[in-house]
Design an enzyme around this catalytic site. Structure first.
Site, PDB file in Angstrom:
ATOM      1  N   TYR A 470       0.815  -1.218   0.000  1.00 25.37           N
ATOM      2  CA  TYR A 470       0.000   0.000   0.000  1.00 25.37           C
ATOM      3  C   TYR A 470       0.849   1.269   0.000  1.00 25.37           C
ATOM      4  O   TYR A 470       0.596   2.199   0.769  1.00 25.37           O
ATOM      5  CB  TYR A 470      -0.972   0.009   1.185  1.00 25.37           C
ATOM      6  CG  TYR A 470      -1.787  -1.252   1.349  1.00 25.37           C
ATOM      7  CD1 TYR A 470      -2.222  -1.983   0.244  1.00 25.37           C
ATOM      8  CD2 TYR A 470      -2.131  -1.728   2.611  1.00 25.37           C
ATOM      9  CE1 TYR A 470      -2.965  -3.140   0.389  1.00 25.37           C
ATOM     10  CE2 TYR A 470      -2.881  -2.879   2.767  1.00 25.37           C
ATOM     11  CZ  TYR A 470      -3.294  -3.588   1.651  1.00 25.37           C
ATOM     12  OH  TYR A 470      -4.037  -4.737   1.793  1.00 25.37           O
ATOM     13  N   HIS A 471       1.845   1.313  -0.881  1.00 28.90           N
ATOM     14  CA  HIS A 471       2.726   2.475  -0.959  1.00 28.90           C
ATOM     15  C   HIS A 471       2.791   3.032  -2.381  1.00 28.90           C
ATOM     16  O   HIS A 471       3.871   3.183  -2.947  1.00 28.90           O
ATOM     17  CB  HIS A 471       4.134   2.096  -0.487  1.00 28.90           C
ATOM     18  CG  HIS A 471       4.192   1.596   0.913  1.00 28.90           C
ATOM     19  ND1 HIS A 471       5.240   0.800   1.379  1.00 28.90           N
ATOM     20  CD2 HIS A 471       3.355   1.759   1.975  1.00 28.90           C
ATOM     21  CE1 HIS A 471       5.028   0.506   2.646  1.00 28.90           C
ATOM     22  NE2 HIS A 471       3.901   1.066   3.035  1.00 28.90           N
ATOM     23  N   PRO A 472       1.652   3.391  -2.999  1.00 30.52           N
ATOM     24  CA  PRO A 472       1.691   3.910  -4.370  1.00 30.52           C
ATOM     25  C   PRO A 472       2.276   5.326  -4.413  1.00 30.52           C
ATOM     26  O   PRO A 472       1.925   6.179  -3.596  1.00 30.52           O
ATOM     27  CB  PRO A 472       0.217   3.907  -4.783  1.00 30.52           C
ATOM     28  CG  PRO A 472      -0.525   4.115  -3.499  1.00 30.52           C
ATOM     29  CD  PRO A 472       0.271   3.352  -2.462  1.00 30.52           C
TER      30      PRO A 472
END
Length: 565
Positions: A470-472
């Site tokens: 969850y690190h876009p």
């Protein structure tokens, strides 16, 4: 249609937007509007650290994005939670506080982000932070954002065993990976203050909501930017079935994240001409990089049975959860006051890798990230993955409807180097977990499982089991104005449009080695000075540790016990 005028309009009250709302209204001289598509963050499941998986799964707090079928993951769609509501993703994330390695920011500068080296960024990390250990050369002691070490690993001996295993495997230990030395094994830090989640809404917005020059409007879905003579002069948004128009006499600032910010630019006619034409949007500024350069971290759960009944798997029943909740409600302590990631590691995958590119979160339980599918009996796991991917994807709108989901394609594992990094990751992790410190606790390997050994077996297992961390980032890449794929310049100004900036994780040229909440907050702190025309904080005069023999060795020394798999 109603119409108002402000000096600054901020789009998105998330990890960056709340910071900017605070800083731009400090002097009292500027009238600021903060727009947020979601609503209030006031909910016990947001505030209680151990409950973070619940708001992450709630449509009230999560946009619910998912990728297109990923061609190199056998067509799997990957879930991508993003925060909706005050605090944005800082209100639903895992609260892990990792700045990234110093070299990550030096890399930004080398890629065209002049003035964003580590020494330039460190003062802004410090300005934001209120570290439990107080201020020093690397940590801030008086900023709005409370950062702690959780329960300091006191609740479970597995935390210390994992750190000791890393040391036995030949890696260094680090007491503060956000200080002078990221590389190594040590305690993990979290955005928790007084046993409560420290979102940017709580840290930066709550103390200033009463300022008369700050207006906050929730449930506001922004349609499009208003452009006049090459300048952003305002925007339109929908709220309660009514469309509103607001104007900005100074600037419009986008802080809607790696999907929201480029989507708004594209809906406003700023982006790749071919993408805009396909979506039925008139091209106002042909900027090919808008929505491109998408990066993310992947991770897997490396799981083992535990030989001692000391893991969180025994605390998943209704009675146990009730007792944990009661203790938290009454005292804000115990298992309810932590995210349970209290030890971690950052290591290099191979000799010749200058700074760490693999990250570990240790969890004294064996279960899925959302708390489901726990193993029977007792177990533990490490969340692990390579953190400097070379694969790149994109985000593209499909039409001009702000309520319509965009097309998101990460192209995970499309670069052969990323595939090789995963092979290193699996083998190095298995070796670490086989060290003597884990002997009293380590049972059989649950997954990947002892049958996963060859390159082909590892590749197949990773494709089937890998998930997003969850690190876009990167979809409005920062760089020099003459770079074809740069979207903003080093002052966060959108290239080709006056009066418009982007200041969130979308401007990262590359994703750092770590979780992205801390550097997103730093970006907003630094951008605030740029927007106000305030001289930047003086660069920090500090040193950072890098293995002096990084070119010829992968770790400091040979392990205590080398286990071939």
């Amino acid at each position: 249609m109603t119409e108002q005028t402000f000096d600054y309009i901020i789009v998105g009250a998330g990890s960056a937007g709340c910071v900017l709302a605070n800083r731009l209204t400090e002097s009292g001289q500027h009238k600021v509007l903060l727009l947020e598509a979601g609503g209030s963050d006031r909910h016990i499941l947001v505030q209680m650290p151990t409950a973070f998986t619940y708001p992450m799964a709630m449509p009230r707090f999560n946009w619910g994005y998912e990728s297109d079928p990923e061609p190199h993951l056998d067509g799997r769609r990957i879930d991508m939670p993003r925060g909706k509501g005050l605090g944005g993703t800082s209100s639903i994330n895992g609260m892990v506080y990792v700045r990234g390695h110093a070299c990550d920011f030096d890399e930004w500068e080398a890629l065209g982000a002049a003035g964003w080296s580590y020494r330039d960024c460190l003062p802004y990390f410090k300005r934001a932070e209120n570290w439990q250990g107080g201020e020093n050369q690397y940590r801030g002691g008086s900023g709005p954002l409370g950062v702690t070490g959780g329960n300091n690993m006191a609740l479970n001996p597995l935390y210390r065993a994992f750190i000791d295993a890393g040391h036995e495997a030949g890696y260094p230990t680090t007491e503060d990976y956000n200080g002078s030395a990221q590389e190594g094994f040590g305690p993990m830090h979290m955005t928790v203050r007084g046993g409560v989640r420290e979102s940017t809404s709580r840290a930066f917005l709550d103390p200033v909501k009463s300022r008369p020059n700050l207006s906050i409007t929730g449930q506001a879905l922004v349609d499009t930017l208003l452009l006049e003579n090459g300048r952003a002069v305002g925007l339109t948004y929908r709220r309660g079935g009514t469309q509103h128009k607001v104007r900005a006499s100074a600037e419009v600032i986008l802080t809607a994240g790696a999907f929201g910010s480029p989507a708004l630019l594209q809906r406003s006619g700023i982006g790749p001409d071919a993408v805009l034409q396909e979506a039925g949007v008139e091209t106002r500024v042909d900027r090919p990089g808008v929505g491109e350069n998408l990066q993310d971290h992947l991770e897997v759960y490396f799981q083992f049975y535990c030989k001692q009944p000391i893991t969180l798997n025994s605390r998943l029943g209704l009675l146990s959860k009730g007792l944990i909740g009661a203790s938290w409600l009454l005292f804000k302590d115990g298992l309810g006051a932590t995210n349970h990631f209290e030890s971690c590691a950052f290591i290099r995958s191979a000799a010749g890798q200058k700074w760490p590119d693999i990250q570990y979160h240790f969890l004294p339980a064996a279960m899925r990230y959302d708390g489901t599918s726990a193993v029977k009996g007792h177990g533990f796991q490490v969340h692990v993955g390579p953190n400097k991917p070379k694969s790149r994807g994109h985000m593209r709108i499909l039409n001009d409807d702000p309520a319509s989901a965009p097309s998101i394609l990460f192209n995970y594992l499309s670069h052969t180097d990323d595939v090789e990094k995963w092979r290193c990751c699996i083998r190095l992790t298995r070796e670490i977990m086989a060290q003597p410190a884990m002997d009293p606790y380590r049972g059989d390997e649950i997954q990947p499982g002892p049958h996963v050994n060859s390159d082909k077996e590892i590749d197949a297992w990773v494709k089937e089991n890998v998930e997003s961390a969850y690190h876009p980032t990167g979809t409005c890449r920062m760089g020099q104005p003459d770079e074809p794929l740069a979207v903003v310049d080093p002052n966060c100004r959108v290239i080709g449009v006056d009066g418009l900036r982007v200041a969130d994780s979308s401007i990262f040229p590359t994703v750092p080695n770590g979780n992205i909440n801390a550097p997103t907050i730093m970006v907003a702190e630094k951008a605030a000075d740029m927007i106000l025309g305030t001289p930047p904080l003086p660069p920090a005069d500090v040193d950072t540790w890098i293995d002096p023999h990084w070119q010829t060795r992968q770790r400091e020394r040979e392990p205590v016990r080398f286990v071939r798999t």
